[in-house]
Scaffold this motif. Structure first.
Motif, short mmCIF file in Angstrom:
data_model
loop_
_atom_site.label_atom_id
_atom_site.label_comp_id
_atom_site.label_asym_id
_atom_site.label_seq_id
_atom_site.Cartn_x
_atom_site.Cartn_y
_atom_site.Cartn_z
N ALA A 36 0.84 -1.20 0.00
CA ALA A 36 0.00 0.00 0.00
C ALA A 36 0.88 1.25 0.00
N GLY A 37 0.66 2.14 -0.95
CA GLY A 37 1.43 3.37 -1.07
C GLY A 37 2.77 3.23 -1.75
N ALA A 38 3.10 2.03 -2.25
CA ALA A 38 4.40 1.81 -2.87
C ALA A 38 4.60 2.64 -4.12
N ASP A 39 3.51 2.96 -4.81
CA ASP A 39 3.62 3.66 -6.09
C ASP A 39 4.21 5.06 -5.95
N THR A 40 4.15 5.66 -4.77
CA THR A 40 4.64 7.03 -4.59
C THR A 40 6.08 7.08 -4.10
N ALA A 41 6.68 5.94 -3.78
CA ALA A 41 8.05 5.91 -3.27
C ALA A 41 9.03 6.09 -4.42
N ASP A 42 10.22 6.59 -4.10
CA ASP A 42 11.28 6.71 -5.11
C ASP A 42 11.79 5.35 -5.55
N LEU A 43 11.81 4.40 -4.61
CA LEU A 43 12.32 3.05 -4.89
C LEU A 43 11.51 2.07 -4.06
N THR A 44 11.01 1.02 -4.70
CA THR A 44 10.26 -0.02 -4.00
C THR A 44 10.98 -1.34 -4.15
N ILE A 45 11.29 -1.99 -3.03
CA ILE A 45 12.02 -3.26 -3.03
C ILE A 45 11.16 -4.31 -2.34
N ALA A 46 10.88 -5.40 -3.03
CA ALA A 46 10.17 -6.53 -2.44
C ALA A 46 11.19 -7.60 -2.05
N LEU A 47 11.07 -8.12 -0.83
CA LEU A 47 11.93 -9.19 -0.34
C LEU A 47 11.08 -10.43 -0.13
N LEU A 48 11.50 -11.55 -0.67
CA LEU A 48 10.83 -12.82 -0.44
C LEU A 48 11.84 -13.93 -0.65
N HIS A 49 11.49 -15.13 -0.25
CA HIS A 49 12.46 -16.22 -0.34
C HIS A 49 12.33 -17.02 -1.62
N HIS A 50 11.12 -17.41 -1.98
CA HIS A 50 10.96 -18.38 -3.06
C HIS A 50 10.81 -17.74 -4.43
N PRO A 51 11.30 -18.41 -5.48
CA PRO A 51 11.01 -17.96 -6.85
C PRO A 51 9.55 -18.24 -7.20
N TRP A 52 9.10 -17.68 -8.33
CA TRP A 52 7.68 -17.69 -8.66
C TRP A 52 7.11 -19.09 -8.87
N ASP A 53 7.90 -20.04 -9.34
CA ASP A 53 7.34 -21.35 -9.66
C ASP A 53 6.98 -22.15 -8.41
N TYR A 54 7.26 -21.61 -7.22
CA TYR A 54 6.85 -22.28 -5.99
C TYR A 54 5.44 -21.89 -5.57
N LEU A 55 4.85 -20.91 -6.25
CA LEU A 55 3.51 -20.47 -5.88
C LEU A 55 2.44 -21.40 -6.47
N HIS A 56 1.37 -21.59 -5.72
CA HIS A 56 0.25 -22.42 -6.16
C HIS A 56 -0.45 -21.76 -7.34
N GLU A 57 -1.12 -22.57 -8.14
CA GLU A 57 -1.80 -22.03 -9.32
C GLU A 57 -2.87 -21.01 -8.96
N HIS A 58 -3.41 -21.09 -7.73
CA HIS A 58 -4.42 -20.12 -7.31
C HIS A 58 -3.79 -18.78 -6.89
N ASP A 59 -2.48 -18.69 -6.93
CA ASP A 59 -1.82 -17.46 -6.43
C ASP A 59 -0.87 -16.86 -7.47
N GLN A 60 -1.03 -17.22 -8.73
CA GLN A 60 -0.14 -16.70 -9.75
C GLN A 60 -0.25 -15.18 -9.90
N GLU A 61 -1.42 -14.63 -9.56
CA GLU A 61 -1.61 -13.19 -9.72
C GLU A 61 -0.77 -12.38 -8.72
N SER A 62 -0.29 -13.01 -7.66
CA SER A 62 0.58 -12.29 -6.72
C SER A 62 1.87 -11.86 -7.40
N GLU A 63 2.38 -12.70 -8.29
CA GLU A 63 3.59 -12.33 -9.02
C GLU A 63 3.37 -11.06 -9.83
N GLU A 64 2.27 -11.01 -10.56
CA GLU A 64 1.98 -9.84 -11.39
C GLU A 64 1.81 -8.59 -10.54
#
Length: 629
Positions: A323-351
């Motif tokens: 929330a509010g990330a669009d107004t920051a100068d730089l937005t960094i997401a930290l997570l552990h797993h690559p995208w292919d570990y996500l369930h098919e019901h959660d593919q939209e989280s990547e986008e």
């Protein structure tokens, strides 16, 4: 010829004194300056006074004052006020035309075209990066402490060296798998190292360290039957995302699922005081820029070694943390797993994450990787750190990132453990031969936009950038790569270039037959090898390298024992040939780059077709005992 600025010369003296070699080396690594440095006398053989004077003269002649000042700010961040003062003085001088200045050049105005007096300015923003140390997969465990203690102890020492070279580190992030089995004693080891040796080496406090969990931060013994039933039920709902949002937003309902990360959460509170759930977001101000950090939890459903395709981030988590990330100068997401570990019901989280974040940092892969993804609307830079400690099965690695959203530029320093110490990962990417890659970065929404090109007919003949031939561009690129002394040979305050340490060697013509048997690709291999040394009879005995290079025979091979200086000699030869505008064009390739074939390797190096290779070779051997460095 412009009047040489005494203020700029004096500034160079104050900043570098007797360390002008440091500045020369930094210039050689900049594409805009590599050709400029070639026109100066060798810094190691020139008095600093004379070298600074000639550098200033050349910089002003080629109108590169702004670029030089940006480099000085990068190298001497703590002296920025002095540098800015000289920049103001130079700008004032530029705005005051002298009596001898020629009138400004005008464009040719055709039908409908506007006459202009000069080209539009295109100066880049000053380089002021946010530096982020990226670690992952530390796998702290009492069982492997005998080995990890050495690797991670030397990692801290390497971070200290890197920090001294590139500048202040603003943030340390660890993208999961901090422990090995998610136990409290493992987190005690992690806390001691992160807040002790690493924090000291990076020059940070615990308040500048950020962590997210991985699958090894799950204590599987804490996963109850109730939690397993709840997890399966979430995915069987008609609207899984709605069900997940209701569970994760309720302290009571999420408790069974998060019990597996209880030890991790206690550990994370060292760096995130007051944290009550194993995910977080914040907006610190770093280097005068607003940075939105999203610490995503991709392991809250991790339960076994079969996680691929079964994990969830959830849209609820993305919306809460971004929330509010669009107004920051730089937005960094930290997570552990690559995208292919996500369930098919959660593919939209990547986008969703890719849409709202310019940088995504992850772990788990146990190998370093940089991925660029672009579409007409946005650029996304995703970097996997590799495993900072994974025993001997994987190549231990980490990264230091320099992110400048105002310029839209990032630099990634890839580091790898060679079994004894941490070194630049020169084999990760062909375009990062020194282990440092320059990459595009999503620009800040607050970055100044370049002036629109509203007149496509405008004459750009006043562009201060000199036009370079393809050979000059190639020479500048190769010179910067080859003349850098490998890290293993460097000492504090010592020389940093091959030419500064090269010692002339003598060579001996050596008759050696190629392995060209009946099964060789070339049917006439034996005949060719029998004529190997034809035409070089005048080089019998010991001869200096200069005679070999001046000889009319143009194909040579170099033989020598390991450590005998073959690589250094070949680098020197290439640099010598580059210094002769009308001479042969050297193409310097490493054996590792030939895996996909010679044409591919040469194309990757200089985007040109390989030269013909039909001429025969002669071999030379360094004199026994002679070394190049």
């Amino acid at each position: 010829m412009p009047v040489v600025s005494p203020s700029l010369i004096a500034l160079l003296h104050r900043l570098f004194a007797d360390r002008h070699g440091e500045l020369a080396h930094a210039l050689q690594r900049r594409e805009w300056a590599a050709g400029l440095v070639q026109k100066l006398p060798p810094h190691e053989r020139t008095d600093p006074d004379a070298w600074f004077h000639q550098l200033t003269q050349r910089v002003q002649l080629e109108k590169r004052e702004t670029a030089l000042l940006d480099l000085l700010r990068e190298l001497r961040e703590e002296r920025r006020p002095e540098i800015d003062a000289v920049a103001v003085e130079l700008a004032q001088r530029a705005d005051t035309p002298s009596a001898s200045s020629p009138p400004p050049k005008r464009t040719k105005a055709g039908a409908g075209a506007k006459a202009t007096t000069q080209a539009k300015p295109t100066q880049a923003a000053p380089w002021r990066p946010i530096r982020v140390l990226h670690l992952s997969d530390l796998h702290f465990s009492a069982k492997t402490a005998w080995d990890s203690g050495t690797v991670l102890g030397r990692l801290a020492a390497d971070v200290a060296r890197l920090r001294a070279e590139v500048g202040e580190i603003h943030l340390v992030v660890v993208t999961g798998d901090i422990a090995n089995f998610g136990t409290a004693d493992e987190y005690a080891q992690a806390t001691a190292w992160l807040t002790g040796p690493l924090a000291t080496a990076a020059g940070v406090t615990p308040a500048q360290i950020r962590v997210v969990p991985g699958n090894h931060d799950v204590h599987r013994g804490s996963i109850t039957r109730t939690a397993n039933v709840l997890a399966k039920g979430l995915l069987s709902e008609d609207d899984p995302q709605q069900a997940i949002a209701e569970v994760l937003s309720s302290e009571t309902e999420r408790a069974p699922l998060l019990a597996r990360q209880a030890a991790y959460l206690t550990f994370a509170q060292t760096f995130h005081p007051g944290l009550t759930v194993p995910w977080w977001s914040e907006r610190p101000e770093i280097q005068g820029l607003t940075v939105h950090l999203a610490g995503l939890n991709s392991a809250w459903l991790s339960a076994s070694d079969n996680d691929r395709g079964n994990l969830l981030l959830s849209r609820w988590q993305c919306n809460q943390l971004l929330a509010g990330a669009d107004t920051a100068d730089l937005t960094i997401a930290l997570l552990h797993h690559p995208w292919d570990y996500l369930h098919e019901h959660d593919q939209e989280s990547e986008e969703e994450i890719r849409r709202r974040c310019g940088v995504i940092l992850n772990g788990h892969l146990h190998q370093q990787k940089a991925r660029l993804a672009s579409d007409p609307d946005r650029d996304v830079l995703q970097l996997a750190a590799g495993a900072s400690y994974a025993g001997s099965k994987w190549a231990n690695a980490y990264q230091l990132l320099e992110l400048d959203p105002m310029r839209g530029e990032a630099r990634a320093h890839f580091r790898v453990w060679d079994g004894h110490d941490w070194i630049p990962d020169r084999n990760r990417y062909q375009k990062a031969p020194d282990g440092v890659a320059t990459l595009p970065l999503r620009r800040s929404p607050n970055a100044p936009k370049p002036p629109p090109d509203d007149d496509p007919t405008e004459d750009i003949t006043d562009d201060p950038t000199p036009v370079r031939t393809p050979r000059e561009r190639y020479a500048a690129l190769l010179q910067g790569q080859l003349d850098k002394l490998p890290d293993v040979f460097r000492v504090g305050g010592g020389p940093r270039t091959i030419e500064a340490v090269y010692v002339e060697v003598t060579l001996a013509a050596h008759e050696r037959e190629l392995d060209c048997g009946a099964d060789a690709p070339h049917a006439q291999g034996r005949k060719v090898s029998g004529k190997f040394i034809g035409g070089v009879e005048d080089l019998h005995g010991r001869v200096p390298l200069t005679r070999v290079l001046a000889h009319n025979h143009r194909r040579w091979g170099l033989l020598g024992e390991p450590g005998g200086g073959k690589t250094t000699l070949l680098r020197h030869v290439a640099i010598e040939l580059l210094s002769k505008p009308g001479g042969p064009l050297p193409i310097y390739l490493k054996v590792a780059e030939l895996e996909q074939g010679l044409p591919t390797a040469i194309t990757a190096l200089c985007s040109r077709s390989p030269p013909p290779t039909s001429r025969r070779l002669c071999w030379v051997r360094p004199k026994p005992g002679a070394r190049c460095c």
